[in-house]
Design an enzyme around this catalytic site. Structure first.
Site, PDB file in Angstrom:
ATOM      1  N   SER A 437      18.328  56.763  38.636  1.00 31.64           N
ATOM      2  CA  SER A 437      17.301  56.110  37.824  1.00 31.64           C
ATOM      3  C   SER A 437      17.583  56.253  36.334  1.00 31.64           C
ATOM      4  CB  SER A 437      15.911  56.639  38.162  1.00 31.64           C
ATOM      5  OG  SER A 437      15.944  57.963  38.564  1.00 31.64           O
ATOM      6  N   HIS A 458      18.766  50.155  42.370  1.00 29.25           N
ATOM      7  CA  HIS A 458      17.692  51.077  41.983  1.00 29.25           C
ATOM      8  C   HIS A 458      16.401  50.736  42.721  1.00 29.25           C
ATOM      9  CE1 HIS A 458      14.836  52.622  38.621  1.00 29.25           C
ATOM     10  NE2 HIS A 458      15.074  53.561  39.496  1.00 29.25           N
ATOM     11  N   GLU A 470      15.924  46.898  41.612  1.00 31.15           N
ATOM     12  CA  GLU A 470      16.636  46.540  40.386  1.00 31.15           C
ATOM     13  C   GLU A 470      18.129  46.741  40.643  1.00 31.15           C
ATOM     14  OE1 GLU A 470      15.253  49.183  37.322  1.00 31.15           O
ATOM     15  OE2 GLU A 470      15.545  47.709  35.753  1.00 31.15           O
ATOM     16  N   ASN A 508      12.156  51.075  33.888  1.00 29.08           N
ATOM     17  CA  ASN A 508      11.811  52.350  33.267  1.00 29.08           C
ATOM     18  C   ASN A 508      11.850  52.270  31.741  1.00 29.08           C
ATOM     19  OD1 ASN A 508      11.305  53.646  35.638  1.00 29.08           O
ATOM     20  ND2 ASN A 508      13.373  54.462  35.872  1.00 29.08           N
TER      21      ASN A 508
HETATM   22  P1  NAD Z   1      15.675  64.430  46.444  1.00 25.35           P
HETATM   23  O1  NAD Z   1      15.905  65.703  45.743  1.00 25.35           O
HETATM   24  O2  NAD Z   1      14.416  64.232  47.214  1.00 25.35           O
HETATM   25  O3  NAD Z   1      16.880  64.131  47.437  1.00 25.35           O
HETATM   26  C1  NAD Z   1      18.214  64.326  47.139  1.00 25.35           C
HETATM   27  C2  NAD Z   1      18.916  64.689  48.431  1.00 25.35           C
HETATM   28  O4  NAD Z   1      20.322  64.653  48.233  1.00 25.35           O
HETATM   29  C3  NAD Z   1      18.572  66.079  48.949  1.00 25.35           C
HETATM   30  O5  NAD Z   1      18.137  65.986  50.289  1.00 25.35           O
HETATM   31  C4  NAD Z   1      19.890  66.823  48.848  1.00 25.35           C
HETATM   32  O6  NAD Z   1      20.059  67.795  49.861  1.00 25.35           O
HETATM   33  C5  NAD Z   1      20.892  65.704  48.983  1.00 25.35           C
HETATM   34  N1  NAD Z   1      22.209  66.033  48.434  1.00 25.35           N
HETATM   35  C6  NAD Z   1      22.503  66.677  47.287  1.00 25.35           C
HETATM   36  N2  NAD Z   1      23.837  66.760  47.144  1.00 25.35           N
HETATM   37  C7  NAD Z   1      24.408  66.161  48.217  1.00 25.35           C
HETATM   38  C8  NAD Z   1      25.730  65.935  48.639  1.00 25.35           C
HETATM   39  N3  NAD Z   1      26.757  66.355  47.923  1.00 25.35           N
HETATM   40  N4  NAD Z   1      25.940  65.273  49.804  1.00 25.35           N
HETATM   41  C9  NAD Z   1      24.888  64.863  50.555  1.00 25.35           C
HETATM   42  N5  NAD Z   1      23.611  65.059  50.195  1.00 25.35           N
HETATM   43  C10 NAD Z   1      23.364  65.696  49.043  1.00 25.35           C
HETATM   44  O7  NAD Z   1      15.819  63.298  45.328  1.00 25.35           O
HETATM   45  P2  NAD Z   1      15.260  61.808  45.305  1.00 25.35           P
HETATM   46  O8  NAD Z   1      13.962  61.800  44.629  1.00 25.35           O
HETATM   47  O9  NAD Z   1      15.396  61.232  46.659  1.00 25.35           O
HETATM   48  O10 NAD Z   1      16.291  61.102  44.322  1.00 25.35           O
HETATM   49  C11 NAD Z   1      17.590  60.797  44.703  1.00 25.35           C
HETATM   50  C12 NAD Z   1      18.196  59.845  43.687  1.00 25.35           C
HETATM   51  O11 NAD Z   1      17.370  58.698  43.551  1.00 25.35           O
HETATM   52  C13 NAD Z   1      18.340  60.420  42.286  1.00 25.35           C
HETATM   53  O12 NAD Z   1      19.497  59.892  41.702  1.00 25.35           O
HETATM   54  C14 NAD Z   1      17.117  59.884  41.576  1.00 25.35           C
HETATM   55  O13 NAD Z   1      17.280  59.784  40.189  1.00 25.35           O
HETATM   56  C15 NAD Z   1      17.008  58.523  42.190  1.00 25.35           C
HETATM   57  N6  NAD Z   1      15.679  57.903  42.146  1.00 25.35           N
HETATM   58  C16 NAD Z   1      14.568  58.643  42.361  1.00 25.35           C
HETATM   59  C17 NAD Z   1      13.320  58.027  42.319  1.00 25.35           C
HETATM   60  C18 NAD Z   1      12.080  58.823  42.579  1.00 25.35           C
HETATM   61  O14 NAD Z   1      10.984  58.307  42.318  1.00 25.35           O
HETATM   62  N7  NAD Z   1      12.182  60.027  43.108  1.00 25.35           N
HETATM   63  C19 NAD Z   1      13.230  56.670  42.070  1.00 25.35           C
HETATM   64  C20 NAD Z   1      14.390  55.918  41.884  1.00 25.35           C
HETATM   65  C21 NAD Z   1      15.605  56.553  41.930  1.00 25.35           C
END
Ligand code: NAD
Length: 727
Positions: A437, A458, A470, A508
């Site tokens: 994001s 995204h 997006e 954003n």
């Molecule tokens: P999260 O912390 O809930 O999930 C991330 C997951 O990735 C975890 O389960 C972790 O164990 C796993 N992980 C970490 N390293 C890894 C690896 N090397 N191999 C496999 N799995 C691995 O995070 P999230 O909120 O789901 O966000 C994930 C991505 O999405 C981020 O880049 C975030 O910026 C983006 N994002 C988040 C949102 C939101 O609202 N939370 C919205 C849009 C985008």
């Protein structure tokens, strides 16, 4: 072109079939209405015809009005709209009275409708004018009047007929909320009369049996009283007073359609039926002449659909996704896995530990169980969807994936490692997408051996609910990657926008300043209640303080710290940080910690604004004008949208508008930020933003594009409405 045809049989039944050439769904055109009119005249005049059945030659009955009809009527101004609508009323009223002697109510010919499937908008208003409605026993069919969803109301007599048929209270969910029902529920609610295996045969049979009394609508019968009471009846009085308050409470008065609808029902209920139709036509005209309705139709219907159909898809062969690899089974990954599996795509869901991967998959189990308990899914469906998701830690399982969506921690090092590990396994021509994001796509693409196949997709949270996706092109992203992302978004039935790579992309980039402006006002001593209400009274679904509570205050802190580190001395948001850092230090992290700008009860239900705000940031004795607060909150988002366009981050204002409404709920009544600026006018906007910039600083500086447009008297849709402005 022939939209309607008629066949008369030996029993004297005239079967009128609606079958718009070259389209999968019937919509009513001007020509179609004229043809139907002529066929009805013919059937009523022909002595051999005993009755009429109107049906469709397609699997559905009709999707509504051809929006070009509305556009065409508008060209003739208010009179053009009114005359056009009254023409339609005359046709439907002719069907309803069916040649009967109005005094004796005798001598008419029965006219029934047989709906094979979906019947929406005018596709239900026409049946409502007939004497009996038969629908096929088709649980997939949707029946209703969804006009309110795109900023208009049922103006083909549906408002007047349904409110008289069901009463104002019972009609409210269908008219005011656009509620759609399957045939069984539509029958139970009184929207239609019968559900039949063969609706044409049933309608035919009925037509042959019907007698004079069967043709008289309740409102044309002597002594008709509106169910639930008319406005001056004690019960009706309560309904209308309540409805008026409810609409204002829900819409804050910014949606003209709801107001116009209620006025048409209320005023119509006081007069005879034909006058009520005229009143309905007047309110409908009033509404169509309001720029909000055109802007809503344009963004939420025409342009949304154009984007979903690939208006900005580069030329490339079909890129339908067959097997998607999702890396990171956290909140986002789990959601992306669910929507992909629901779309029939095979999913490999990877996380560091098997337990985490399984937890990600169980998110789908939970959603499917919920759907089953609401009778929206079956056990078979659940088994089928879950069988498509393989939860594992083994990157080798990514073999054969044609698309990867990475959703691991927001850390460039972790993302780079994951990119390399995946690319070692996946096919040469697979596309790799990141769900980051905040991190620039072009930077993350450096870890890829195939940067032209690297792209941002995204999603917004929660993935299963949010309609926007997006798509972000990095510097080296190639057209096939864009086509792949768009084809994927189409498969999962969401709406895409395609933007270029820049800090916070598009959504954003616009929403963060909105939140920050609200927080700045708190620091200035503006009443938080005033801030929140000012936003809602402009049609924002959430005030800025509620929004930051929802997205979480520590996320705000994280983004602030990262942005400050990236921007150094140019960082402009110190005043905002003072407030959120203080809240975060006090453990008030928003809804998730049951404490933020608002108080929450034990169950996490939002209570009032936190009284501690006034202690830390005392309210100023003199509060600003409501309009000034609203201008600050609206222009801070809209100017950012203009800058995104100016800088080429946004290539198409249609995407800017649709993305704003679906992505962060930008005042939907306005049609989006560019539509809103057009409603305000470039000159007036430039004048306001010049004033805001002088008073509050350069974040409100009028972008050159806007001041140039102001000088030339241009509008965004006049200048850029046809599509892309940059490549
Ligand atoms: P999260 O912390 O809930 O999930 C991330 C997951 O990735 C975890 O389960 C972790 O164990 C796993 N992980 C970490 N390293 C890894 C690896 N090397 N191999 C496999 N799995 C691995 O995070 P999230 O909120 O789901 O966000 C994930 C991505 O999405 C981020 O880049 C975030 O910026 C983006 N994002 C988040 C949102 C939101 O609202 N939370 C919205 C849009 C985008």
């Amino acid at each position: 072109m022939t939209d309607f045809t008629m066949q008369k049989d030996a029993d004297g039944v005239a079967l009128i079939t609606w079958d718009l050439p070259g389209k999968s769904m019937n919509v009513l055109t001007m020509e179609g209405a004229a043809e139907l009119n002529a066929l009805i005249d013919d059937a009523l005049a022909d002595e051999a015809v005993k009755g009429v059945v109107i049906t469709s030659g397609k699997k559905d009955f009709a999707g509504g009005m051809d929006l070009n009809v509305i556009a065409g009527m508008k060209q003739g101004g208010a009179q053009g709209v009114f005359d056009g609508v009254m023409g339609l009323h005359h046709l439907l009223r002719k069907i309803e009275l069916a040649g009967m002697d109005f005094k004796t109510k005798k001598g008419g010919k029965p006219i029934a409708t047989a709906l094979p499937g979906t019947a929406l908008g005018i596709g239900l208003e026409l049946p409502l004018a007939t004497h009996r409605i038969f629908a096929a026993d088709n649980p997939k069919a949707k029946i209703g009047l969804p006009e309110i969803m795109v900023g208009i109301f049922p103006g083909g007599g549906g408002t007047t007929r349904l409110s008289r048929k069901l009463g104002a209270m019972a009609a409210a969910p269908f008219l005011l909320e656009g509620k759609l029902s399957d045939p069984a529920k539509a029958k139970a609610a009184g929207l239609i009369d019968e559900v039949a295996t063969d609706p044409v045969a049933a309608a035919r049979e009925w037509v042959l049996r019907a007698t004079d009394v069967d043709l008289v609508k309740p409102w044309d019968a002597k002594g008709y009283k509106m169910p639930g009471g008319e406005p001056y009846h004690p019960a009706g009085f309560m309904t209308f007073v309540g409805a008026s308050a409810m609409i204002h409470g829900k819409t804050m008065g910014v949606y003209p359609a709801a107001k116009a609808l209620l006025s048409a029902v209320y005023e119509g209920a006081l007069v005879p039926f034909d006058t009520a139709l005229k009143i309905e036509a007047r309110w409908f005209t009033n509404l169509l002449m309001n720029p909000s309705s055109s802007a809503m139709i344009r963004s939420l219907f025409i342009n949304k659909e154009a984007l979903e159909k690939g208006a900005n898809r580069p030329e490339a062969p079909d890129q339908t996704v067959k097997k998607v690899g999702i890396i990171g089974a956290g909140m986002m990954g789990a959601g992306i896995a669910y929507v992909s599996a629901m779309a029939g795509i095979e999913v490999v869901l990877i996380d560091n530990a098997q337990e985490a991967a399984d937890r990600g998959k169980s998110y789908s189990t939970g959603l499917l169980d919920k759907a089953i308990s609401r009778k929206k899914a079956s056990e078979e469906k659940k088994a089928e969807v879950l069988a498509r998701i393989t939860a594992t830690t083994d990157y080798a399982a990514l073999q054969g994936c044609d698309l990867i969506v990475e959703a691991v921690f927001e850390d460039p090092t972790v993302k780079a490692e994951v990119t390399k590990r995946a690319e070692a396994v996946i096919p040469e021509d697979a596309i790799f997408a990141t769900n980051t994001s905040t991190l620039p796509i072009s930077g993350l693409a450096k870890a890829s051996a195939r940067p032209e196949q690297f792209i941002g997709i995204h999603f917004f949270s929660p993935v299963d609910k949010m309609l926007l996706v997006e798509i972000i092109k990095g510097k080296e992203t190639g057209p096939r990657a864009v086509a792949k992302a768009l084809d994927f978004v189409r498969q999962i039935k969401k709406t895409p926008i395609v933007v270029n790579d820049a800090r916070f992309f598009y959504a954003n980039r616009c929403i963060i300043p909105y939140i920050n402006e609200g927080i700045r006002m708190v620091a200035e001593g503006v009443s938080p209640t005033l801030i929140e209400n000012a936003a809602k009274m402009m049609g924002m679904p959430l005030g800025p303080l509620q929004l930051v509570d929802e997205t979480s205050i520590d996320l705000g802190v994280k983004i602030a710290k990262a942005t400050r580190a990236a921007m150094g001395d140019a960082y402009p948001d110190g005043a905002v940080d003072d407030v959120i850092f203080k809240l975060a230090d006090a453990g008030r992290l928003g809804r998730k910690s049951k404490a933020g700008f608002y108080d929450y009860d034990e169950a996490g239900k939002r209570q009032g604004l936190w009284s501690g705000i006034a202690l830390a940031w005392p309210e100023a004795d003199t509060q600003p004008e409501l309009t000034e607060i609203q201008h600050r909150l609206m222009y801070i988002q809209s100017l950012e949208a203009v800058r995104a366009l100016e800088e080429g981050v946004l290539e198409d204002i249609r995407e800017g508008d649709v993305g704003a409404i679906l992505g962060w709920g930008f005042a939907p009544w306005s049609g989006g930020p560019f539509s809103w600026l057009d409603i305000m006018g470039a000159a007036r906007s430039a004048e306001i933003t010049d004033g805001l910039a002088a008073k509050f600083g350069p974040r409100f500086a009028t972008p050159k594009l806007l001041s140039d447009m102001a000088a030339k008297g241009e509008s965004f849709y006049g200048k850029f409405g046809a599509g892309k402005v940059a490549a």
